[in-house]
Design a protein around this motif. Structure first.
Motif, PDB file in Angstrom:
ATOM      1  N   GLY A 298       6.905   4.672   9.706  1.00 19.95           N
ATOM      2  CA  GLY A 298       6.265   5.125  11.078  1.00 19.95           C
ATOM      3  C   GLY A 298       4.980   4.421  11.718  1.00 19.95           C
ATOM      4  O   GLY A 298       4.488   3.356  10.932  1.00 19.95           O
ATOM      5  N   PRO A 299       4.417   4.804  12.891  1.00 14.00           N
ATOM      6  CA  PRO A 299       3.464   4.035  13.392  1.00 14.00           C
ATOM      7  C   PRO A 299       1.773   4.593  12.405  1.00 14.00           C
ATOM      8  O   PRO A 299       1.907   5.818  11.935  1.00 14.00           O
ATOM      9  N   ALA A 300       1.130   3.835  12.500  1.00 15.91           N
ATOM     10  CA  ALA A 300      -0.133   4.248  11.689  1.00 15.91           C
ATOM     11  C   ALA A 300      -1.011   5.130  12.263  1.00 15.91           C
ATOM     12  O   ALA A 300      -0.981   4.894  13.738  1.00 15.91           O
ATOM     13  N   THR A 301      -1.810   5.882  11.845  1.00 17.42           N
ATOM     14  CA  THR A 301      -2.631   6.933  12.612  1.00 17.42           C
ATOM     15  C   THR A 301      -3.939   6.051  12.889  1.00 17.42           C
ATOM     16  O   THR A 301      -4.044   4.696  12.385  1.00 17.42           O
ATOM     17  N   LEU A 302      -4.573   6.642  13.610  1.00 10.34           N
ATOM     18  CA  LEU A 302      -5.972   5.790  14.101  1.00 10.34           C
ATOM     19  C   LEU A 302      -6.980   5.749  12.893  1.00 10.34           C
ATOM     20  O   LEU A 302      -7.318   4.300  12.827  1.00 10.34           O
ATOM     21  N   ALA A 303      -6.947   6.376  11.976  1.00  4.87           N
ATOM     22  CA  ALA A 303      -7.772   6.194  10.792  1.00  4.87           C
ATOM     23  C   ALA A 303      -7.232   5.135   9.861  1.00  4.87           C
ATOM     24  O   ALA A 303      -7.764   4.528   9.434  1.00  4.87           O
ATOM     25  N   GLN A 304      -5.765   5.155   9.815  1.00  6.95           N
ATOM     26  CA  GLN A 304      -5.200   3.965   8.997  1.00  6.95           C
ATOM     27  C   GLN A 304      -5.550   2.729   9.801  1.00  6.95           C
ATOM     28  O   GLN A 304      -5.811   1.648   9.046  1.00  6.95           O
ATOM     29  N   ALA A 305      -5.486   2.722  11.090  1.00  6.79           N
ATOM     30  CA  ALA A 305      -5.475   1.285  11.827  1.00  6.79           C
ATOM     31  C   ALA A 305      -6.910   0.919  11.752  1.00  6.79           C
ATOM     32  O   ALA A 305      -7.473  -0.280  11.310  1.00  6.79           O
ATOM     33  N   ASN A 306      -7.873   1.758  11.300  1.00  8.77           N
ATOM     34  CA  ASN A 306      -9.376   1.386  11.371  1.00  8.77           C
ATOM     35  C   ASN A 306      -9.653   0.822   9.848  1.00  8.77           C
ATOM     36  O   ASN A 306     -10.253  -0.057   9.669  1.00  8.77           O
ATOM     37  N   ASP A 307      -8.768   1.553   8.948  1.00 10.71           N
ATOM     38  CA  ASP A 307      -9.099   1.122   7.440  1.00 10.71           C
ATOM     39  C   ASP A 307      -8.376  -0.429   7.240  1.00 10.71           C
ATOM     40  O   ASP A 307      -8.961  -1.053   6.548  1.00 10.71           O
TER      41      ASP A 307
ATOM     42  N   LEU B 174      -7.131  -0.525   2.021  1.00 11.69           N
ATOM     43  CA  LEU B 174      -5.975  -0.740   1.894  1.00 11.69           C
ATOM     44  C   LEU B 174      -5.126   0.438   1.466  1.00 11.69           C
ATOM     45  O   LEU B 174      -4.037   0.473   1.874  1.00 11.69           O
ATOM     46  N   ARG B 175      -5.533   1.126   0.337  1.00 14.81           N
ATOM     47  CA  ARG B 175      -4.970   2.167  -0.115  1.00 14.81           C
ATOM     48  C   ARG B 175      -5.002   3.398   0.828  1.00 14.81           C
ATOM     49  O   ARG B 175      -3.836   4.182   1.221  1.00 14.81           O
ATOM     50  N   ALA B 176      -6.135   3.646   1.529  1.00 16.78           N
ATOM     51  CA  ALA B 176      -6.231   4.684   2.552  1.00 16.78           C
ATOM     52  C   ALA B 176      -5.497   4.400   3.703  1.00 16.78           C
ATOM     53  O   ALA B 176      -4.847   5.429   4.271  1.00 16.78           O
ATOM     54  N   ALA B 177      -4.965   3.097   3.975  1.00 18.04           N
ATOM     55  CA  ALA B 177      -4.119   2.827   5.130  1.00 18.04           C
ATOM     56  C   ALA B 177      -2.602   2.783   4.698  1.00 18.04           C
ATOM     57  O   ALA B 177      -1.934   2.627   5.608  1.00 18.04           O
ATOM     58  N   GLY B 178      -2.532   2.910   3.264  1.00 14.01           N
ATOM     59  CA  GLY B 178      -0.962   2.889   2.758  1.00 14.01           C
ATOM     60  C   GLY B 178      -0.346   1.475   2.907  1.00 14.01           C
ATOM     61  O   GLY B 178       0.833   1.436   3.202  1.00 14.01           O
ATOM     62  N   ASN B 179      -0.975   0.519   2.817  1.00 14.57           N
ATOM     63  CA  ASN B 179      -0.638  -1.040   3.024  1.00 14.57           C
ATOM     64  C   ASN B 179      -0.446  -1.344   1.548  1.00 14.57           C
ATOM     65  O   ASN B 179      -1.368  -1.873   0.830  1.00 14.57           O
ATOM     66  N   ARG B 180       0.806  -1.129   0.986  1.00 12.80           N
ATOM     67  CA  ARG B 180       1.172  -1.428  -0.331  1.00 12.80           C
ATOM     68  C   ARG B 180       1.167  -2.892  -0.500  1.00 12.80           C
ATOM     69  O   ARG B 180       0.620  -3.487  -1.632  1.00 12.80           O
ATOM     70  N   GLN B 181       1.623  -3.889   0.671  1.00  9.82           N
ATOM     71  CA  GLN B 181       1.754  -5.191   0.254  1.00  9.82           C
ATOM     72  C   GLN B 181       0.182  -5.768   0.329  1.00  9.82           C
ATOM     73  O   GLN B 181      -0.010  -6.430  -0.436  1.00  9.82           O
ATOM     74  N   GLY B 182      -0.662  -5.427   1.473  1.00 12.46           N
ATOM     75  CA  GLY B 182      -1.833  -5.837   1.127  1.00 12.46           C
ATOM     76  C   GLY B 182      -2.738  -5.397   0.095  1.00 12.46           C
ATOM     77  O   GLY B 182      -3.621  -6.061  -0.613  1.00 12.46           O
ATOM     78  N   GLU B 183      -2.309  -4.187  -0.702  1.00 13.67           N
ATOM     79  CA  GLU B 183      -2.936  -3.869  -1.987  1.00 13.67           C
ATOM     80  C   GLU B 183      -2.507  -4.989  -2.949  1.00 13.67           C
ATOM     81  O   GLU B 183      -3.398  -5.388  -3.793  1.00 13.67           O
ATOM     82  N   GLY B 184      -1.101  -5.214  -3.024  1.00 11.63           N
ATOM     83  CA  GLY B 184      -0.821  -6.337  -3.948  1.00 11.63           C
ATOM     84  C   GLY B 184      -1.489  -7.472  -3.985  1.00 11.63           C
ATOM     85  O   GLY B 184      -1.765  -8.110  -5.018  1.00 11.63           O
ATOM     86  N   THR B 185      -1.594  -7.913  -2.563  1.00 11.07           N
ATOM     87  CA  THR B 185      -2.241  -9.477  -2.548  1.00 11.07           C
ATOM     88  C   THR B 185      -3.833  -9.323  -2.902  1.00 11.07           C
ATOM     89  O   THR B 185      -4.074 -10.159  -3.577  1.00 11.07           O
TER      90      THR B 185
END
Length: 204
Positions: free
Chosen positions: A19-28, A62-73
């Motif tokens: 789904g769409p990212a929250t504002l907090a996730q987008a900021n993270d 990245l973990r707070a944003a839920g960005n798993r691919q970015g976390e791996g990178t």
């Protein structure tokens, strides 16, 4: 010649899983991208400890944003920085975390890169058999996704690992495969490395 790493990726991709990212996730996410770039600049100036601190901060975001691919990178980048400080066991732990994430989210490129990086760390520890095992897992993925640049480096590194074991005929075979693909895709650095490695192997 030394084993061939891949250059670090110059940005973190954001592929939200649900789904769409929250504002907090987008900021993270935005802050993580800024921190990743800052870490890359520090890394490129050989300020590895500063890069590690910056990338660790990026990892939290990245973990707070839920960005798993970015976390791996970013885990791969951290491993690379620790490798440059000769802390190979620490790097291996980070690459294994990156590999687990890549496999969980079915990121084939990330998986191939993590296996390559694991191989490099094992090679630097002179654990040539484990290096070969890691490279052999990276190679078919590189071929499957059509990443010939990565394929050249894996083949070259396989040659170096067999060279380390004193198996020069096998090393020469991998260098020749690496050279052939490098010439096909006009990868001048890969081609030069293959010629250098072939010369050294024939000398042995």
């Amino acid at each position: 010649s030394p084993a061939q790493p891949l250059p670090l990726t110059d940005r973190v991709e954001f592929l939200p899983q649900t789904g769409p990212a929250t504002l907090a996730q987008a900021n993270d996410q935005a802050e993580a991208e800024r921190l990743y770039q800052q870490g890359l600049e520090q890394f490129n100036r050989s300020r590895f400890r500063e890069a590690i601190a910056t990338w660790e901060a990026a990892l939290e975001r990245l973990r707070a944003a839920g960005n798993r691919q970015g976390e791996g990178t970013t885990l791969n980048a951290l491993g690379f920085a620790y490798s440059n400080l000769s802390q190979y066991q620490r790097a291996i732990g980070l690459y294994q975390q990156a590999l687990t994430i890549a496999q969980e989210i079915v990121d084939r490129q990330g998986e191939a890169n993590a296996f390559l990086n694991l191989g490099l760390a094992y090679y630097n520890l002179r654990n040539y058999s484990q290096a070969i095992d890691s490279y052999q897992q990276s190679l078919p993925i590189a071929q499957e996704i059509g990443d010939h640049f990565l394929e050249v480096r894996v083949l070259s590194n396989l040659g170096l690992a067999y060279d380390g074991l004193g198996n020069y005929p096998q090393a020469i075979d991998f260098y020749q495969q690496s050279l052939m693909i490098a010439q096909e895709i006009v990868d001048r650095q890969g081609e030069a490395n293959a010629f250098l490695n072939l010369g050294l192997a024939y000398y042995n």
